[in-house]
Design an enzyme around this catalytic site. Structure first.
Site, PDB file in Angstrom:
ATOM      1  N   ASP A 160      -1.286  10.384  -3.021  1.00  0.00           N
ATOM      2  CA  ASP A 160      -0.167   9.490  -3.344  1.00  0.00           C
ATOM      3  C   ASP A 160       0.603  10.008  -4.562  1.00  0.00           C
ATOM      4  O   ASP A 160       1.838   9.927  -4.608  1.00  0.00           O
ATOM      5  CB  ASP A 160      -0.656   8.042  -3.565  1.00  0.00           C
TER       6      ASP A 160
ATOM      7  N   ALA B  49       2.995   5.653  -8.208  1.00  0.00           N
ATOM      8  CA  ALA B  49       4.414   5.951  -8.447  1.00  0.00           C
ATOM      9  C   ALA B  49       4.798   5.545  -9.868  1.00  0.00           C
ATOM     10  O   ALA B  49       5.564   6.261 -10.532  1.00  0.00           O
ATOM     11  CB  ALA B  49       5.289   5.251  -7.411  1.00  0.00           C
TER      12      ALA B  49
ATOM     13  N   GLY C   8       0.831  -1.212   0.000  1.00  0.00           N
ATOM     14  CA  GLY C   8       0.000   0.000   0.000  1.00  0.00           C
ATOM     15  C   GLY C   8       0.860   1.253   0.000  1.00  0.00           C
ATOM     16  O   GLY C   8       0.427   2.313   0.459  1.00  0.00           O
TER      17      GLY C   8
ATOM     18  N   GLY D 226       1.675   2.729  -2.636  1.00  0.00           N
ATOM     19  CA  GLY D 226       1.289   3.529  -3.806  1.00  0.00           C
ATOM     20  C   GLY D 226       2.090   3.191  -5.043  1.00  0.00           C
ATOM     21  O   GLY D 226       2.489   4.083  -5.795  1.00  0.00           O
ATOM     22  N   SER D 227       2.284   1.882  -5.286  1.00  0.00           N
ATOM     23  CA  SER D 227       3.128   1.495  -6.417  1.00  0.00           C
ATOM     24  C   SER D 227       2.506   1.898  -7.760  1.00  0.00           C
ATOM     25  O   SER D 227       3.222   2.302  -8.673  1.00  0.00           O
ATOM     26  CB  SER D 227       3.422  -0.007  -6.396  1.00  0.00           C
ATOM     27  N   SER D 228       1.177   1.835  -7.873  1.00  0.00           N
ATOM     28  CA  SER D 228       0.568   2.201  -9.160  1.00  0.00           C
ATOM     29  C   SER D 228       0.743   3.692  -9.420  1.00  0.00           C
ATOM     30  O   SER D 228       1.131   4.088 -10.527  1.00  0.00           O
ATOM     31  CB  SER D 228      -0.926   1.896  -9.206  1.00  0.00           C
TER      32      SER D 228
END
Ligand code: MEV
Length: 323
Positions: free
Chosen positions: A155, A114, A108, A110-112
């Site tokens: 994010d 980023a 969680g 915030g990989s998407s």
């Protein structure tokens, strides 16, 4: 330029989740675990993607099909980003994007978001656009909304600007806080949470109690504003107390789970000033603000409660070119 690598940090919500979706402020910090994306031009008019961390390999389609058809979940944050930037600034070559994350997409962090931010920044470099941070934020936030329909963009702001931010959605306020780092310990619950599911869950369970929901969000706003003052003064004891109060309100929203509650309880009984879940709830991570002397005890407490301590530093730099 025909090849560029950029990186952007992951994030942790400090206070204000859920309320921030409805125009209340939050505090977010960027963490030193980063997402990387390399973008290179291709002779063929194709979009290609390698995102092994999220199970996407050998993915390709003609540029003319960007954003169309069934897009695997792991490919959306990059493909829709390329589509959105190319709608504004047409592409004259194909692009190959390769992403690599230093952190698990399960945390969680915030990989998407980023990877969206990395993609927009890298394509802007390739095209020589010199986009400002605000332009990168706007295109990236649009991408997030196109994909998930909901979200405050906090994010995206952390990935673009880095540091620790006081944020109000719609880019009404993105205020960098002048603090070097926070004495923060992070524990991963081992449970994967889905943000949109949790936003909807809150909405549905308060559908006949809108007044109560607004009261909770207003109370969260007061906590966030007080926490901003405590942060400026580095008054971690007060910051911790405000986190505890925020956690009580998140419990009232119905987004905490037993595992997180136990990790939070363990941190507090080992001497943390304050602890709460971070993000949408339902799983992902908890955070604790901890006096220097109690760091190890709190880490051990989190582990004994079944959590996994994730070592991070706060206040990481925002999106940047790597080479
Ligand atoms: C999720 O990490 C935090 C939420 O406030 C959603 C958002 O702000 O986009 C629940």
């Amino acid at each position: 330029m025909n090849k560029v690598t950029v990186s952007a940090p992951g994030k942790l919500m400090l206070l204000g989740e859920h309320a921030v979706v409805y125009n209340h402020p939050c505090l977010v910090t960027a963490v030193d675990q980063r997402m990387r994306a390399t973008v290179e031009t291709l002779d063929s008019l194709e979009f290609q993607l390698e995102a092994e961390d999220v199970g996407v390999t050998g993915y390709k389609k003609p540029l003319s099909n960007l954003g169309k058809g069934d897009i695997p979940k792991g490919a959306q944050s990059v493909e829709i980003a390329v589509r959105n930037i190319s709608e504004k600034y047409p592409l004259r070559t194909g692009l190959r994007v390769t992403t690599k994350s230093e952190f698990s997409s399960q945390f969680g962090f915030g990989s998407s978001s980023a990877s969206t931010v990395c993609t927009i920044k890298a394509v802007s470099e390739i095209l020589g656009l010199n986009l400002s941070q605000k332009d990168i934020f706007d295109l990236s936030y649009k991408t997030v909304l196109d994909i998930q329909g909901k979200g405050s963009g906090f994010d995206v702001a952390a990935a673009v600007f880095g540091g620790t931010l006081y944020f109000v959605t719609g880019e009404k306020v993105i205020k960098p806080m002048s603090v070097d780092s926070l004495p923060l310990i992070v524990g991963y619950s081992g449970v994967k949470a889905d943000t949109v599911t949790l936003i909807n869950k809150v909405k549905e369970s308060f559908v006949h109690k809108q007044k109560r929901l607004n009261e909770i969000y207003n109370s969260i706003e007061v906590l966030v504003n007080n926490a901003r003052d405590a942060l400026i003064k580095k008054d971690w004891k007060r910051f911790g107390k405000l986190m505890n109060k925020n956690q009580d309100l998140l419990v009232k929203l119905g987004v905490s789970i037993d595992k997180l509650d136990n990790m939070i309880k363990a941190s507090l009984s080992e001497g943390a000033y304050g602890a709460k879940l971070s993000g949408a709830g339902g799983g992902d991570c908890m955070i604790a603000i901890v006096p220097k002397d109690n760091e190890q005890e709190v880490k051990d407490g989190i582990s004994q409660a079944g959590g996994k301590v994730v070592n991070i530093k706060t206040n990481a730099e925002g999106v940047r070119i790597e080479k």
